[in-house]
Design an enzyme around this catalytic site. Structure first.
Site, PDB file in Angstrom:
ATOM      1  N   ASP A 118      38.430  32.511  71.228  1.00 36.12           N
ATOM      2  CA  ASP A 118      37.232  31.700  70.966  1.00 36.12           C
ATOM      3  C   ASP A 118      37.259  31.126  69.554  1.00 36.12           C
ATOM      4  OD1 ASP A 118      37.018  34.294  70.045  1.00 36.12           O
ATOM      5  OD2 ASP A 118      34.948  34.604  70.690  1.00 36.12           O
TER       6      ASP A 118
ATOM      7  N   TYR B 254      46.296  34.562  85.948  1.00 31.29           N
ATOM      8  CA  TYR B 254      46.746  33.681  87.036  1.00 31.29           C
ATOM      9  C   TYR B 254      47.881  34.326  87.840  1.00 31.29           C
ATOM     10  CZ  TYR B 254      44.385  29.824  84.469  1.00 31.29           C
ATOM     11  OH  TYR B 254      43.497  29.018  83.817  1.00 31.29           O
TER      12      TYR B 254
ATOM     13  N   ASP C  64      46.210  27.722  79.036  1.00 32.90           N
ATOM     14  CA  ASP C  64      45.810  26.621  79.924  1.00 32.90           C
ATOM     15  C   ASP C  64      44.638  25.873  79.283  1.00 32.90           C
ATOM     16  OD1 ASP C  64      45.516  25.018  82.171  1.00 32.90           O
ATOM     17  OD2 ASP C  64      44.367  26.509  83.295  1.00 32.90           O
TER      18      ASP C  64
ATOM     19  N   LYS D 217      42.290  38.319  73.032  1.00 27.30           N
ATOM     20  CA  LYS D 217      40.884  38.728  73.028  1.00 27.30           C
ATOM     21  C   LYS D 217      40.891  40.246  73.100  1.00 27.30           C
ATOM     22  CE  LYS D 217      36.479  37.744  73.147  1.00 27.30           C
ATOM     23  NZ  LYS D 217      35.756  36.934  72.142  1.00 27.30           N
TER      24      LYS D 217
ATOM     25  N   ASP E 218      44.565  22.095  76.938  1.00 26.08           N
ATOM     26  CA  ASP E 218      43.687  20.954  77.241  1.00 26.08           C
ATOM     27  C   ASP E 218      42.836  20.585  76.024  1.00 26.08           C
ATOM     28  OD1 ASP E 218      44.647  20.844  79.849  1.00 26.08           O
ATOM     29  OD2 ASP E 218      42.651  20.560  80.732  1.00 26.08           O
TER      30      ASP E 218
HETATM   31  C1  IPM Z   1      48.259  23.300  84.195  1.00 31.69           C
HETATM   32  C2  IPM Z   1      47.368  23.284  85.390  1.00 31.69           C
HETATM   33  C3  IPM Z   1      47.843  24.313  86.387  1.00 31.69           C
HETATM   34  C4  IPM Z   1      47.952  25.648  85.715  1.00 31.69           C
HETATM   35  C5  IPM Z   1      46.962  24.424  87.632  1.00 31.69           C
HETATM   36  C6  IPM Z   1      46.851  23.100  88.337  1.00 31.69           C
HETATM   37  C7  IPM Z   1      47.454  25.504  88.541  1.00 31.69           C
HETATM   38  O1  IPM Z   1      46.045  23.468  85.013  1.00 31.69           O
HETATM   39  O2  IPM Z   1      49.494  23.249  84.367  1.00 31.69           O
HETATM   40  O3  IPM Z   1      47.737  23.344  83.080  1.00 31.69           O
HETATM   41  O4  IPM Z   1      47.034  26.071  85.032  1.00 31.69           O
HETATM   42  O5  IPM Z   1      48.965  26.304  85.800  1.00 31.69           O
HETATM   43 MG    MG Z   2      45.767  23.150  82.894  1.00 29.89          MG
END
Ligand code: IPM
Ligand code: MG
Length: 348
Positions: free
Chosen positions: A212, A133, A236, A179, A240
């Protein structure tokens, strides 16, 4: 309990951001009258997609300056996907301007909240300024494109230190994610940097795992994990996954921390489908405010909020739609304020 007063810079952002941040502010404001806790002032500043559409700037420099000058910073959510490619990505820019290299994302299950697998209590510590990113992207010929994965020893070391510090206050285990088979150079450097930090925390169990395998094991054996330390994109995704295992993004808080500054935000996005309806779950923002309190040296107040949230989550009437209920954001907030200061939390 505390006579302190804190000036908080608030970036409500887009979609449900302003609603959920408003709820978190109400809970913070209630601390003084309910538990004789600290007082707060709030300075709202523009950032995000709506700010871009109104002013042409997704992160005005005045916003950054106000954030730096405040005692701490709270963010709602920002619709980065709706921004044109030429606009500054405000979250990435905030993280760089405030030099906050790591996002700390606790995910724990609560009594009464349905979860898809076993009980979970983990913290994902994710590097948030580089990796894939990094924002370095360019076209290659007519039909190709390239995104650059940047890994530095500096950022990896800073993030690793935060992960090991978290683990030393918890169950004393760090799992570093990689990875290596596919990303030899970058993940070797990441793991090398982490191993150096691990050497100065001899009482912390340290292991490494392929991303993974980690995703699979987190779902099957969540109790095996304590602190998960990761580069940007893997973290990231795994944060989640952890949030999903703990009951959903509606209750997932986070804090981005660095040497001089920090900011606190729910892990969820702007949820445009429910924005403005007053039904968004404010708990992720309220728990992020609790993380902020711990960070600014008000751990008792932070703990009281966490206990009140735990009480609220145990009661079926105090659930928003994402958790199978029909309560409004206001009802949840008032419920949590009502529980503030009460002696013990369910299940604690
Ligand atoms: C997070 C979000 C952000 C990121 C996106 C919206 C840019 O997914 O904070 O987890 O990955 O940095
Ligand atoms: Mg996120």
């Amino acid at each position: 309990m505390s006579s302190a007063q804190y000036a908080i810079c608030v970036l409500p952002g887009d979609g449900i951001g302003p609603e959920v941040i408003g709820c978190a502010q109400e809970v913070l404001q209630a601390l003084h009258s309910t538990i004789d806790g600290p007082r707060f002032t709030f300075d709202h500043r523009p950032a995000g997609c709506d700010a871009y559409n109104e002013t042409g700037d997704s992160l005005p420099s005045e916003t950054v300056e106000a954030a730096k000058a405040a005692d701490s910073v709270m963010l709602g959510a920002m619709d980065v996907a709706r921004l044109p490619p030429t606009a500054i990505q405000p979250l990435r820019a905030m993280r760089r301007h405030l030099d906050v290299g790591a996002s700390v994302r606790p995910a724990r299950s609560y009594p009464g909240v349905p979860i898809p697998a076993g009980e979970i209590d983990v913290v994902v510590v994710r590097e948030v300024t580089e990796g894939i990113y990094s924002g370095i992207e360019y076209p290659v010929g007519k039909d190709g494109a390239c995104s650059v994965r940047v890994i530095t020893r500096d950022a990896s070391t800073r993030t690793a230190k935060i992960a090991f510090e978290q683990a030393s206050r918890r169950r004393k285990k760090v799992t570093a994610i990689h990875k290596l088979g596919a990303l030899k150079l970058t993940d070797s450097l990441f793991l090398e940097s982490v191993a150096d930090v691990a050497a100065s925390f001899p009482d912390i169990e340290y292991e490494t795992k392929n991303v993974d395998a980690c995703a699979l094991e987190l779902v099957r054996w969540p109790e095996e994990f304590d602190v998960i330390l990761s580069t940007n994109a893997f973290g990231d995704i795994l944060s989640d996954v952890a949030a999903g295992l703990a009951g959903g993004l509606g209750i997932a808080p986070s804090g981005c921390v660095g040497e001089n500054w920090a900011y606190f935000e729910p892990v969820h996005g702007t949820a445009p489908d429910i924005a403005g309806k007053g039904i968004a779950n404010p708990i992720a923002s309220i728990l992020s405010a609790a993380l902020m309190l711990r960070h600014i040296g008000e751990p008792e107040a932070g703990e009281q909020i966490e206990r009140a949230v735990s009480r609220a989550l145990a009661s079926e009437e105090l659930r928003t739609g994402d958790l199978g209920g029909s309560a409004t954001s206001t009802q949840i907030t008032e419920g949590i304020i009502g529980f503030l200061g009460e002696a013990s939390a369910v299940g604690d």
